[in-house]
Design a protein around this motif. Sequence first.
Motif, short mmCIF file in Angstrom:
data_model
loop_
_atom_site.label_atom_id
_atom_site.label_comp_id
_atom_site.label_asym_id
_atom_site.label_seq_id
_atom_site.Cartn_x
_atom_site.Cartn_y
_atom_site.Cartn_z
N GLU A 6 0.83 -1.20 0.00
CA GLU A 6 0.00 0.00 0.00
C GLU A 6 0.86 1.26 0.00
O GLU A 6 1.96 1.27 0.59
N ARG A 19 -5.23 9.74 -2.61
CA ARG A 19 -5.47 8.55 -3.44
C ARG A 19 -4.52 7.47 -3.00
O ARG A 19 -3.29 7.62 -3.13
N SER A 21 -2.98 3.61 -3.23
CA SER A 21 -2.73 2.57 -4.21
C SER A 21 -2.32 1.29 -3.51
O SER A 21 -1.65 1.32 -2.47
N ALA A 23 -0.48 -2.13 -4.75
CA ALA A 23 0.16 -2.85 -5.85
C ALA A 23 0.40 -4.30 -5.44
O ALA A 23 0.97 -4.57 -4.38
N ARG A 71 -10.26 -0.83 -9.40
CA ARG A 71 -9.20 -1.82 -9.59
C ARG A 71 -8.82 -1.86 -11.06
O ARG A 71 -9.67 -1.71 -11.95
N THR A 77 -3.48 -3.61 -9.61
CA THR A 77 -3.51 -2.52 -8.65
C THR A 77 -4.95 -2.19 -8.27
O THR A 77 -5.84 -2.20 -9.12
N TYR A 79 -7.17 0.83 -6.11
CA TYR A 79 -7.06 2.22 -5.67
C TYR A 79 -8.20 2.57 -4.71
O TYR A 79 -9.27 1.96 -4.73
#
Length: 115
Positions: A6, A19, A21, A23, A71, A77, A79
């Motif tokens: 994250e 925002r 993310s 991954a 997504r 990823t 979000y």
Amino acid sequence: QVQLVESGGGLVQPGGSLRLSCAASGSIFSISVMGWYRQAPGKQRELVASITRGGSMNYIDSVKGRFTISRDNAKNTVYLQMNGLKPEDTAVYYCNRYPFWNAYWGQGTQVTVSS
């Protein structure tokens, strides 16, 4: 095994935006439902938002209209767009599948909403 990392947290004033993310080291396409969770100090970890492989989304009432989960299966990823942040949104945010698997918990990303 998928590893989740994250990022995107930080300190923001009330009303601000962030925002997040998440991954994944491997493919998340096969994971039916992905979710964002959060844990505030002294509180249990809670599911904030979830999204199916097909893009159907669900949110807890306290973030509806302010947070948006998405997504990108091609980029592996997930979000979380957070707008209108409030002090009560302060927490460490994690992503995981839903229902969660303990092996998938990452380090999380700290979100602090304060003036």
